[in-house]
Motif scaffolding. Structure first.
Motif, PDB file in Angstrom:
ATOM      1  N   LYS A 176       0.830  -1.202   0.000  1.00 12.59           N
ATOM      2  CA  LYS A 176       0.000   0.000   0.000  1.00 12.59           C
ATOM      3  C   LYS A 176       0.870   1.261   0.000  1.00 12.59           C
ATOM      4  O   LYS A 176       0.551   2.243  -0.672  1.00 12.59           O
ATOM      5  CB  LYS A 176      -0.909   0.032   1.242  1.00 12.59           C
ATOM      6  CG  LYS A 176      -2.036  -0.973   1.232  1.00 12.59           C
ATOM      7  CD  LYS A 176      -2.831  -0.814   2.534  1.00 12.59           C
ATOM      8  CE  LYS A 176      -4.019  -1.712   2.634  1.00 12.59           C
ATOM      9  NZ  LYS A 176      -4.748  -1.464   3.903  1.00 12.59           N
ATOM     10  N   TYR A 177       1.961   1.227   0.768  1.00 13.15           N
ATOM     11  CA  TYR A 177       2.858   2.382   0.844  1.00 13.15           C
ATOM     12  C   TYR A 177       3.460   2.685  -0.533  1.00 13.15           C
ATOM     13  O   TYR A 177       3.455   3.817  -0.988  1.00 13.15           O
ATOM     14  CB  TYR A 177       3.973   2.127   1.871  1.00 13.15           C
ATOM     15  CG  TYR A 177       4.912   3.290   2.049  1.00 13.15           C
ATOM     16  CD1 TYR A 177       4.729   4.188   3.087  1.00 13.15           C
ATOM     17  CD2 TYR A 177       5.983   3.492   1.185  1.00 13.15           C
ATOM     18  CE1 TYR A 177       5.581   5.269   3.260  1.00 13.15           C
ATOM     19  CE2 TYR A 177       6.841   4.570   1.345  1.00 13.15           C
ATOM     20  CZ  TYR A 177       6.636   5.451   2.384  1.00 13.15           C
ATOM     21  OH  TYR A 177       7.494   6.522   2.537  1.00 13.15           O
ATOM     22  N   LYS A 178       3.951   1.639  -1.204  1.00 15.82           N
ATOM     23  CA  LYS A 178       4.573   1.828  -2.518  1.00 15.82           C
ATOM     24  C   LYS A 178       3.560   2.354  -3.530  1.00 15.82           C
ATOM     25  O   LYS A 178       3.874   3.225  -4.346  1.00 15.82           O
ATOM     26  CB  LYS A 178       5.208   0.531  -3.015  1.00 15.82           C
ATOM     27  CG  LYS A 178       6.023   0.724  -4.275  1.00 15.82           C
ATOM     28  CD  LYS A 178       6.866  -0.480  -4.599  1.00 15.82           C
ATOM     29  CE  LYS A 178       7.765  -0.139  -5.781  1.00 15.82           C
ATOM     30  NZ  LYS A 178       8.701  -1.194  -6.079  1.00 15.82           N
ATOM     31  N   LYS A 179       2.335   1.860  -3.457  1.00 20.60           N
ATOM     32  CA  LYS A 179       1.291   2.339  -4.368  1.00 20.60           C
ATOM     33  C   LYS A 179       0.989   3.819  -4.108  1.00 20.60           C
ATOM     34  O   LYS A 179       0.803   4.604  -5.037  1.00 20.60           O
ATOM     35  CB  LYS A 179       0.026   1.501  -4.194  1.00 20.60           C
ATOM     36  CG  LYS A 179      -1.076   1.830  -5.158  1.00 20.60           C
ATOM     37  CD  LYS A 179      -2.255   0.887  -4.990  1.00 20.60           C
ATOM     38  CE  LYS A 179      -3.359   1.266  -5.954  1.00 20.60           C
ATOM     39  NZ  LYS A 179      -4.562   0.460  -5.759  1.00 20.60           N
ATOM     40  N   GLN A 180       0.970   4.228  -2.836  1.00 22.09           N
ATOM     41  CA  GLN A 180       0.664   5.612  -2.470  1.00 22.09           C
ATOM     42  C   GLN A 180       1.795   6.577  -2.821  1.00 22.09           C
ATOM     43  O   GLN A 180       1.567   7.648  -3.359  1.00 22.09           O
ATOM     44  CB  GLN A 180       0.373   5.699  -0.961  1.00 22.09           C
ATOM     45  CG  GLN A 180       0.146   7.104  -0.438  1.00 22.09           C
ATOM     46  CD  GLN A 180      -1.168   7.705  -0.899  1.00 22.09           C
ATOM     47  OE1 GLN A 180      -2.193   7.044  -0.900  1.00 22.09           O
ATOM     48  NE2 GLN A 180      -1.154   8.967  -1.305  1.00 22.09           N
TER      49      GLN A 180
END
Length: 158
Positions: free
Chosen positions: A70-74
């Protein structure tokens, strides 16, 4: 001291009297929950990351951790936490007291969706023995946040 910066910050809103200082450490989620006699999930921990060459703070509930996908996507990059030295240099608070209040200019602050479960939460106030109780709308108002993100997942604290 960083707590003085936070006290000054809240002073402009007449809220400095709401800051609580403890005789014991509140530097971790567990210690803060003990000092405040509340559930660990209600501790609003501030996580510090480097995105490019900028410091990014994510304020999240005490019972979550970063979900790397989720962090990488954000943020378009792998989660890279700041070192303790970088935290003080880039953010202005030492580890154990990091919060989104009274920080250095240019630091981006995000609030994680995990906070929305609670009426009030307890972020630190710049020292390893302080906190303030804020409603979630107050967190939005005083954290100077860029917006809400969903970059965490709940972990079992038992």
């Amino acid at each position: 001291m960083a707590i003085d910066k936070v006290r000054d910050y809240f002073g402009q809103f007449g809220m400095e009297g709401r800051i609580r200082e403890f005789e014991v450490s509140s530097a971790t989620v567990e210690l803060a929950a003990q000092a405040l006699s509340c559930e660990p999930a209600r501790i609003a921990k501030t996580l510090s990351f480097l995105v490019g060459d900028k410091a990014v703070l994510i304020v999240a509930a005490g019972d979550v951790k970063i979900d790397n996908g989720k962090y990488k996507k954000q943020f378009g990059t792998k989660a890279k936490m700041l070192t303790p030295v970088q935290v003080e240099e880039l953010v202005g608070h030492a580890v154990g007291g990091v919060c989104p209040f009274g920080i250095k200019e240019g630091v981006r602050v995000y609030l994680d969706e995990s906070l929305k479960r609670f009426e009030t939460v307890f972020p630190a106030c710049g020292s390893s023995n302080s906190a303030i109780e804020l409603t979630v709308p107050e967190m939005e108002k005083y954290a100077g946040e860029e917006g809400w993100v969903d970059v965490c997942k709940v972990v079992d604290l038992s």
